[in-house]
Write an enzyme that holds these catalytic residues in place. Sequence first.
Site, PDB file in Angstrom:
ATOM      1  N   HIS A  81       0.858  -1.194   0.000  1.00 43.67           N
ATOM      2  CA  HIS A  81       0.000   0.000   0.000  1.00 43.67           C
ATOM      3  C   HIS A  81       0.887   1.234   0.000  1.00 43.67           C
ATOM      4  O   HIS A  81       1.948   1.256   0.611  1.00 43.67           O
ATOM      5  CB  HIS A  81      -0.909   0.026   1.243  1.00 43.67           C
ATOM      6  CG  HIS A  81      -2.072   0.938   1.093  1.00 43.67           C
ATOM      7  ND1 HIS A  81      -1.985   2.282   1.342  1.00 43.67           N
ATOM      8  CD2 HIS A  81      -3.333   0.705   0.667  1.00 43.67           C
ATOM      9  CE1 HIS A  81      -3.158   2.835   1.108  1.00 43.67           C
ATOM     10  NE2 HIS A  81      -3.997   1.916   0.692  1.00 43.67           N
TER      11      HIS A  81
ATOM     12  N   ASP B 295      -8.032  -5.060  -0.333  1.00 48.77           N
ATOM     13  CA  ASP B 295      -8.504  -5.929  -1.427  1.00 48.77           C
ATOM     14  C   ASP B 295      -8.176  -7.396  -1.218  1.00 48.77           C
ATOM     15  O   ASP B 295      -8.632  -8.239  -1.990  1.00 48.77           O
ATOM     16  CB  ASP B 295      -7.879  -5.451  -2.748  1.00 48.77           C
ATOM     17  CG  ASP B 295      -8.405  -4.084  -3.143  1.00 48.77           C
ATOM     18  OD1 ASP B 295      -7.602  -3.189  -3.429  1.00 48.77           O
ATOM     19  OD2 ASP B 295      -9.642  -3.912  -3.123  1.00 48.77           O
TER      20      ASP B 295
HETATM   21  C1  SDX Z   1      -6.101   0.175  -3.105  1.00 46.12           C
HETATM   22  O1  SDX Z   1      -4.245   4.611  -2.064  1.00 46.12           O
HETATM   23  C2  SDX Z   1      -5.223   4.037  -1.518  1.00 46.12           C
HETATM   24  O2  SDX Z   1      -5.645   4.433  -0.441  1.00 46.12           O
HETATM   25  C3  SDX Z   1      -5.807   2.861  -2.299  1.00 46.12           C
HETATM   26  C4  SDX Z   1      -6.851   2.039  -1.570  1.00 46.12           C
HETATM   27  C5  SDX Z   1      -8.133   2.812  -1.338  1.00 46.12           C
HETATM   28  O3  SDX Z   1      -8.882   2.468  -0.403  1.00 46.12           O
HETATM   29  O4  SDX Z   1      -8.430   3.718  -2.159  1.00 46.12           O
HETATM   30  O5  SDX Z   1      -6.364   1.563  -0.326  1.00 46.12           O
HETATM   31  C6  SDX Z   1      -7.265   0.818  -2.408  1.00 46.12           C
HETATM   32  O6  SDX Z   1      -5.820   0.531  -4.227  1.00 46.12           O
HETATM   33  C7  SDX Z   1      -5.295  -0.840  -2.356  1.00 46.12           C
HETATM   34  C8  SDX Z   1      -4.057  -1.365  -3.197  1.00 46.12           C
HETATM   35  C9  SDX Z   1      -4.566  -2.448  -4.138  1.00 46.12           C
HETATM   36  N1  SDX Z   1      -3.472  -2.841  -5.085  1.00 46.12           N
HETATM   37  C10 SDX Z   1      -2.859  -4.030  -4.958  1.00 46.12           C
HETATM   38  O7  SDX Z   1      -3.085  -4.846  -4.056  1.00 46.12           O
HETATM   39  C11 SDX Z   1      -1.856  -4.312  -6.080  1.00 46.12           C
HETATM   40  C12 SDX Z   1      -0.562  -4.883  -5.492  1.00 46.12           C
HETATM   41  N2  SDX Z   1       0.121  -3.815  -4.759  1.00 46.12           N
HETATM   42  C13 SDX Z   1       1.113  -3.056  -5.429  1.00 46.12           C
HETATM   43  O8  SDX Z   1       1.021  -2.912  -6.791  1.00 46.12           O
HETATM   44  C14 SDX Z   1       1.605  -1.838  -4.649  1.00 46.12           C
HETATM   45  O9  SDX Z   1       1.822  -2.251  -3.367  1.00 46.12           O
HETATM   46  C15 SDX Z   1       0.739  -0.587  -4.633  1.00 46.12           C
HETATM   47  C16 SDX Z   1       0.356  -0.154  -6.008  1.00 46.12           C
HETATM   48  C17 SDX Z   1      -0.499  -0.802  -3.834  1.00 46.12           C
HETATM   49  C18 SDX Z   1       1.543   0.514  -3.961  1.00 46.12           C
HETATM   50  O10 SDX Z   1       2.600   0.809  -4.813  1.00 46.12           O
HETATM   51  P1  SDX Z   1       3.717   1.901  -4.406  1.00 46.12           P
HETATM   52  O11 SDX Z   1       3.348   2.622  -3.166  1.00 46.12           O
HETATM   53  O12 SDX Z   1       4.016   2.701  -5.633  1.00 46.12           O
HETATM   54  O13 SDX Z   1       4.948   1.005  -3.981  1.00 46.12           O
HETATM   55  P2  SDX Z   1       6.038   0.487  -4.979  1.00 46.12           P
HETATM   56  O14 SDX Z   1       5.386  -0.061  -6.214  1.00 46.12           O
HETATM   57  O15 SDX Z   1       7.063   1.564  -5.118  1.00 46.12           O
HETATM   58  O16 SDX Z   1       6.637  -0.749  -4.172  1.00 46.12           O
HETATM   59  C19 SDX Z   1       7.727  -0.584  -3.251  1.00 46.12           C
HETATM   60  C20 SDX Z   1       8.486  -1.904  -3.341  1.00 46.12           C
HETATM   61  C21 SDX Z   1       8.939  -2.279  -4.756  1.00 46.12           C
HETATM   62  O17 SDX Z   1      10.060  -3.109  -4.654  1.00 46.12           O
HETATM   63  P3  SDX Z   1      11.569  -2.419  -4.800  1.00 46.12           P
HETATM   64  O18 SDX Z   1      11.561  -1.673  -6.117  1.00 46.12           O
HETATM   65  O19 SDX Z   1      11.691  -1.519  -3.591  1.00 46.12           O
HETATM   66  O20 SDX Z   1      12.502  -3.613  -4.778  1.00 46.12           O
HETATM   67  O21 SDX Z   1       7.648  -2.987  -2.918  1.00 46.12           O
HETATM   68  C22 SDX Z   1       7.451  -3.881  -4.011  1.00 46.12           C
HETATM   69  C23 SDX Z   1       7.811  -3.131  -5.266  1.00 46.12           C
HETATM   70  O22 SDX Z   1       8.219  -4.021  -6.317  1.00 46.12           O
HETATM   71  N3  SDX Z   1       6.021  -4.253  -4.004  1.00 46.12           N
HETATM   72  C24 SDX Z   1       5.567  -5.474  -4.239  1.00 46.12           C
HETATM   73  C25 SDX Z   1       4.177  -5.387  -4.069  1.00 46.12           C
HETATM   74  N4  SDX Z   1       3.840  -4.132  -3.746  1.00 46.12           N
HETATM   75  C26 SDX Z   1       4.997  -3.431  -3.709  1.00 46.12           C
HETATM   76  N5  SDX Z   1       6.201  -6.636  -4.594  1.00 46.12           N
HETATM   77  C27 SDX Z   1       5.398  -7.710  -4.765  1.00 46.12           C
HETATM   78  N6  SDX Z   1       4.048  -7.719  -4.600  1.00 46.12           N
HETATM   79  C28 SDX Z   1       3.410  -6.577  -4.265  1.00 46.12           C
HETATM   80  N7  SDX Z   1       2.081  -6.564  -4.128  1.00 46.12           N
END
Ligand code: SDX
Length: 427
Positions: free
Chosen positions: A306, A363
């Site tokens: 998140h 989710d």
């Molecule tokens: C919602 O914003 C809100 O409030 C949203 C929400 C709402 O109520 O409106 O809460 C609803 O959208 C919840 C999120 C639902 N999405 C997912 O579950 C999809 C999976 N999650 C990711 O795609 C990710 O965690 C996000 C999109 C939710 C957040 O992305 P960020 O904040 O841009 O974080 P990032 O992509 O920069 O990740 C940081 C690190 C990275 O690794 P490094 O580059 O540091 O090595 O964490 C890793 C990412 O690759 N990472 C994950 C991951 N989420 C982050 N690796 C594997 N699986 C994951 N799910």
Amino acid sequence: MSDTAQLTYKGKTMEFPVVEGTENELAIDIKALRASSGMITLDPGYKNTGSCESAITFLNGEKGILRYRGYSIEELAEHADFLEVAYLLIFGELPTKEQLAKFDHDIKAESHVDEEMKKILDGFPKSAHPMGVIASLTSALIAFNPSSVNVSSEKDMYHAIVRLLAKFPVLVSWTHRKRMGLPLDYGDDSLGYVENIHKMMFKRPNKEYQKNPLVIEALDKLLILHADHEQNCSTSTVRIVGSSHAGLFASISAGISALWGPLHGGANQAVLEMLQAIADDDGDTKKYMAKAKDKEDPFRLMGFGHRVYKNFDPRAKIIKRSADNVLGSLHMEDPLLEIAKGLEKEALEDPYFVKRKLYPNVDFYSGIIYRALGIPVEMFTVMFALGRLPGWIAQWREMRLRGEPIGRPRQVYIGETLRPFKKLEDR
Ligand code: SDX
């Protein structure tokens, strides 16, 4: 006198006011930055940028806190119903009995949807994703409610708000029923807001509607948990579209499209599909954990991570408990719930996830409950939109009443510098 922050660049020091919120959050007010320095900030994804001051929802990502208008999500999920929470988010206070009754009455008075709208629905193939359908139908509502477009007075806004709260659930039920080959129906004014939604979606033409209080309670709680979440992607979309003074319906339609993305609200559908893929792969969670950590693999553990929560998403905790209760009370078992719990356990012990503070988000478990309630997986994100509607409305209303300026970010240009035109024959 508020604190200030200094920025020094090439020997010139500039001072900017520091803004402190009621929960002691601090922000550097850079409204004067470009005028005083010629510089802008750069922050892709707005990870460090506040777009507004808001009094609606407070999140503390480090502590896993979520409050709507100062009330904790745990208390609201336990004691309030969705219509009360919608009123709270939009108008700022929990309604009195009289206020709630009037709100309910005013919504019911607007629950008719023009029959011509069905012709628009008929134009979609059954294979159309419901999020695309509902975004289009929400936008199409504008044509049938022209007086709800240019609203600037609170009175006109109220009318547009109750119209949308009344008609959106009808459109959601029509979208669902069309895909299921069921006749389109209207609500029943004798029912509560959420029970009416459930009846509109699930009533069979040849059977009496059987009310199940446990199902209605579970759906009501899910909608409360999704109702607002400060400046998330879809809410920011609603705000920026509304900041051009586009109408409420158009702004919400844009928000629905933003929510559809699998990184945002579309994750609830992606989670269920991921859990089913794992189940079909002999429940091999380790394989999927490895994929999630493999930088060469675009796969992410859907429902995990998140932008704000670097601790448990409080909504995920409540939904996980509710999933057990709903399945138990409906005497159902879902192998996907056990797979989800196994994945959570593995991830919370895995250094990759621990280091990045990746926890289950809203989710991760919600789809288990939607499935138990008989909601098809393609409709999961529409249910998220149904829950988020009051939050989007509240944020749009706050933005308009505060007279926020049109949203228009700047950029750092990294393209070609000036060059002479080259004729076709010379290229
Ligand atoms: C919602 O914003 C809100 O409030 C949203 C929400 C709402 O109520 O409106 O809460 C609803 O959208 C919840 C999120 C639902 N999405 C997912 O579950 C999809 C999976 N999650 C990711 O795609 C990710 O965690 C996000 C999109 C939710 C957040 O992305 P960020 O904040 O841009 O974080 P990032 O992509 O920069 O990740 C940081 C690190 C990275 O690794 P490094 O580059 O540091 O090595 O964490 C890793 C990412 O690759 N990472 C994950 C991951 N989420 C982050 N690796 C594997 N699986 C994951 N799910």
